[in-house]
Design a protein around this motif. Structure first.
Motif, mmCIF file in Angstrom:
data_model
loop_
_atom_site.group_PDB
_atom_site.id
_atom_site.type_symbol
_atom_site.label_atom_id
_atom_site.label_comp_id
_atom_site.label_asym_id
_atom_site.label_seq_id
_atom_site.Cartn_x
_atom_site.Cartn_y
_atom_site.Cartn_z
ATOM 1 N N ASN A 43 -19.005 12.294 -3.627
ATOM 2 C CA ASN A 43 -18.273 11.920 -4.835
ATOM 3 C C ASN A 43 -16.816 12.369 -4.781
ATOM 4 O OD1 ASN A 43 -20.636 10.828 -5.967
ATOM 5 N ND2 ASN A 43 -20.152 11.662 -7.989
ATOM 6 N N ASP A 44 -16.575 13.568 -4.255
ATOM 7 C CA ASP A 44 -15.202 14.077 -4.170
ATOM 8 C C ASP A 44 -14.369 13.239 -3.215
ATOM 9 O OD1 ASP A 44 -15.905 16.086 -5.928
ATOM 10 O OD2 ASP A 44 -16.286 17.567 -4.348
ATOM 11 N N PHE A 45 -14.960 12.877 -2.095
ATOM 12 C CA PHE A 45 -14.263 12.050 -1.113
ATOM 13 C C PHE A 45 -13.887 10.698 -1.710
ATOM 14 C CE2 PHE A 45 -15.337 8.513 1.861
ATOM 15 C CZ PHE A 45 -14.130 8.478 2.544
ATOM 16 N N LEU A 46 -14.861 10.032 -2.329
ATOM 17 C CA LEU A 46 -14.597 8.711 -2.880
ATOM 18 C C LEU A 46 -13.583 8.780 -4.023
ATOM 19 C CD1 LEU A 46 -15.433 5.743 -2.555
ATOM 20 C CD2 LEU A 46 -17.062 6.111 -4.405
ATOM 21 N N GLU A 47 -13.659 9.840 -4.813
ATOM 22 C CA GLU A 47 -12.725 9.991 -5.929
ATOM 23 C C GLU A 47 -11.284 10.092 -5.431
ATOM 24 O OE1 GLU A 47 -12.021 12.770 -9.890
ATOM 25 O OE2 GLU A 47 -13.530 13.330 -8.401
ATOM 26 N N ALA A 48 -11.065 10.844 -4.366
ATOM 27 C CA ALA A 48 -9.712 10.991 -3.831
ATOM 28 C C ALA A 48 -9.186 9.670 -3.275
ATOM 29 C CB ALA A 48 -9.691 12.067 -2.752
ATOM 30 N N VAL A 49 -10.014 8.979 -2.505
ATOM 31 C CA VAL A 49 -9.600 7.684 -1.951
ATOM 32 C C VAL A 49 -9.298 6.716 -3.078
ATOM 33 C CG1 VAL A 49 -10.328 5.717 -0.551
ATOM 34 C CG2 VAL A 49 -10.932 8.031 0.160
ATOM 35 N N ALA A 50 -10.174 6.716 -4.086
ATOM 36 C CA ALA A 50 -10.034 5.791 -5.199
ATOM 37 C C ALA A 50 -8.749 6.032 -5.979
ATOM 38 C CB ALA A 50 -11.250 5.923 -6.117
ATOM 39 N N ASN A 51 -8.484 7.260 -6.308
ATOM 40 C CA ASN A 51 -7.278 7.574 -7.062
ATOM 41 C C ASN A 51 -6.019 7.206 -6.293
ATOM 42 O OD1 ASN A 51 -7.937 8.684 -9.650
ATOM 43 N ND2 ASN A 51 -8.839 10.432 -8.611
ATOM 44 N N ASN A 52 -6.006 7.476 -5.000
ATOM 45 C CA ASN A 52 -4.832 7.138 -4.194
ATOM 46 C C ASN A 52 -4.581 5.640 -4.180
ATOM 47 O OD1 ASN A 52 -4.292 9.795 -3.566
ATOM 48 N ND2 ASN A 52 -5.425 9.758 -1.644
ATOM 49 N N MET A 53 -5.670 4.863 -4.093
ATOM 50 C CA MET A 53 -5.525 3.411 -4.046
ATOM 51 C C MET A 53 -4.965 2.881 -5.354
ATOM 52 S SD MET A 53 -5.994 0.700 -2.131
ATOM 53 C CE MET A 53 -5.196 -0.765 -2.779
ATOM 54 N N LEU A 54 -5.521 3.319 -6.461
ATOM 55 C CA LEU A 54 -5.064 2.816 -7.749
ATOM 56 C C LEU A 54 -3.640 3.270 -8.057
ATOM 57 C CD1 LEU A 54 -5.686 1.144 -10.208
ATOM 58 C CD2 LEU A 54 -6.668 3.154 -11.280
ATOM 59 N N ASP A 55 -3.334 4.506 -7.720
ATOM 60 C CA ASP A 55 -1.964 4.994 -7.920
ATOM 61 C C ASP A 55 -0.970 4.126 -7.153
ATOM 62 O OD1 ASP A 55 -2.884 7.012 -9.520
ATOM 63 O OD2 ASP A 55 -2.612 8.608 -8.042
ATOM 64 N N ALA A 56 -1.331 3.772 -5.935
ATOM 65 C CA ALA A 56 -0.432 2.970 -5.104
ATOM 66 C C ALA A 56 -0.203 1.595 -5.715
ATOM 67 C CB ALA A 56 -1.004 2.836 -3.692
ATOM 68 N N VAL A 57 -1.264 0.997 -6.242
ATOM 69 C CA VAL A 57 -1.126 -0.328 -6.851
ATOM 70 C C VAL A 57 -0.276 -0.248 -8.115
ATOM 71 C CG1 VAL A 57 -2.376 -2.221 -7.964
ATOM 72 C CG2 VAL A 57 -3.300 -1.181 -5.889
ATOM 73 N N LYS A 58 -0.556 0.725 -8.971
ATOM 74 C CA LYS A 58 0.163 0.824 -10.241
ATOM 75 C C LYS A 58 1.636 1.189 -10.056
ATOM 76 C CE LYS A 58 -3.562 1.808 -13.507
ATOM 77 N NZ LYS A 58 -4.059 2.741 -14.547
ATOM 78 N N ALA A 59 1.942 1.889 -8.976
ATOM 79 C CA ALA A 59 3.317 2.330 -8.758
ATOM 80 C C ALA A 59 4.154 1.328 -7.984
ATOM 81 C CB ALA A 59 3.310 3.671 -8.013
ATOM 82 N N ASP A 60 3.541 0.231 -7.541
ATOM 83 C CA ASP A 60 4.242 -0.726 -6.689
ATOM 84 C C ASP A 60 4.549 -2.004 -7.466
ATOM 85 O OD1 ASP A 60 4.659 -2.875 -4.695
ATOM 86 O OD2 ASP A 60 4.221 -1.268 -3.267
ATOM 87 N N PRO A 61 5.818 -2.287 -7.728
ATOM 88 C CA PRO A 61 6.167 -3.474 -8.522
ATOM 89 C C PRO A 61 5.648 -4.779 -7.923
ATOM 90 C CG PRO A 61 8.059 -2.021 -8.309
ATOM 91 C CD PRO A 61 7.002 -1.488 -7.384
ATOM 92 N N LYS A 62 5.714 -4.925 -6.606
ATOM 93 C CA LYS A 62 5.247 -6.161 -5.988
ATOM 94 C C LYS A 62 3.740 -6.321 -6.153
ATOM 95 C CE LYS A 62 8.870 -6.811 -2.527
ATOM 96 N NZ LYS A 62 9.171 -6.968 -1.078
ATOM 97 N N ALA A 63 3.010 -5.203 -6.057
ATOM 98 C CA ALA A 63 1.567 -5.270 -6.247
ATOM 99 C C ALA A 63 1.236 -5.677 -7.677
ATOM 100 C CB ALA A 63 0.923 -3.924 -5.919
ATOM 101 N N LEU A 64 1.957 -5.117 -8.646
ATOM 102 C CA LEU A 64 1.707 -5.443 -10.051
ATOM 103 C C LEU A 64 2.074 -6.887 -10.358
ATOM 104 C CD1 LEU A 64 2.887 -2.179 -11.851
ATOM 105 C CD2 LEU A 64 0.542 -2.959 -11.438
#
Length: 214
Positions: A43-64
């Motif tokens: 669970n800890d591993f997946l949580e870290a990967v998951a948060n990094n992925m979503l943060d990257a999408v939300k912080a990237d104007p082209k992705a949004l």
């Protein structure tokens, strides 16, 4: 040939505003990147990967803005290093995997990887601030060689969707190799479609079909 079943289920799970079943967890944009430790508890591993992925999408104007090529690059960077596509492809091919040459196996893995990246990249265009993915309590043995991490995806005015991830313990640590959306496992769904295409046009025909799927 098309491979509609799982992508259609994925889109239905997403809904008009719901993020697709991918390695995501809700987090605020701009948060510091976390260390994804494949040798941590599942669970800890997946949580870290998951948060990094979503943060990257939300912080990237082209992705949004929904740029599919740009989103695909984020998927390759933040999600795919933690997915065992060789195992996913082998299990999806089933008994036909043994009939493939080494070159065909490599080509099939690459083609299937491209198919899944396109599928999930389309889902990532639906990220909103209201999207939330929550991990459920882990039920298995964190020291086992195989584990299932259960999550729910929720969005205002939508019913929660259950998404489960199957992980295997490798020499490098945990790797995701299968997922379940609305009761349908990805590998089982594609296994039926792979078999149908191989029976019709052989392994090379399946590779060609995956490579031409947009």
């Amino acid at each position: 040939m098309s491979f509609p079943s799982f992508p259609r289920i994925l889109r239905r799970a997403i809904g008009p505003c719901l993020l697709g079943a991918a390695l995501l967890l809700s987090a605020s944009a701009g948060a510091a990147e976390r260390t994804a430790d494949p040798k941590a508890a599942p669970n800890d591993f997946l949580e870290a990967v998951a948060n990094n992925m979503l943060d990257a999408v939300k912080a990237d104007p082209k992705a949004l803005q929904g740029d599919p090529a740009h989103i695909a690059d984020l998927v390759r960077r933040y999600a795919m290093p933690y997915v065992d596509m060789s195992k996913t492809t082998r299990l999806a091919a089933g008994r036909y995997w043994r009939q493939a040459s080494a070159a065909q196996k490599d080509a099939l893995v690459q083609a299937f990887t491209g198919t899944l990246i396109r599928t999930y990249s389309g889902a990532f265009t639906r990220v909103t601030s209201g999207t939330q993915i929550s991990l459920l309590p882990f039920r298995g043995d964190p020291k086992a060689q195989d584990a299932v991490v259960r999550t729910t995806i929720s969005q205002p005015n939508s019913s929660p969707i259950g998404v489960d991830y199957r992980l295997e313990q490798t020499a490098e640590g945990w790797k995701v190799y299968d997922l379940n959306v609305e009761g349908i496992w990805l590998i089982q769904n594609y296994r039926n479609q792979f078999a149908s295409e191989i029976n019709r046009s052989g392994i090379d025909g399946l590779i060609a079909a995956l490579n031409t799927k947009k």
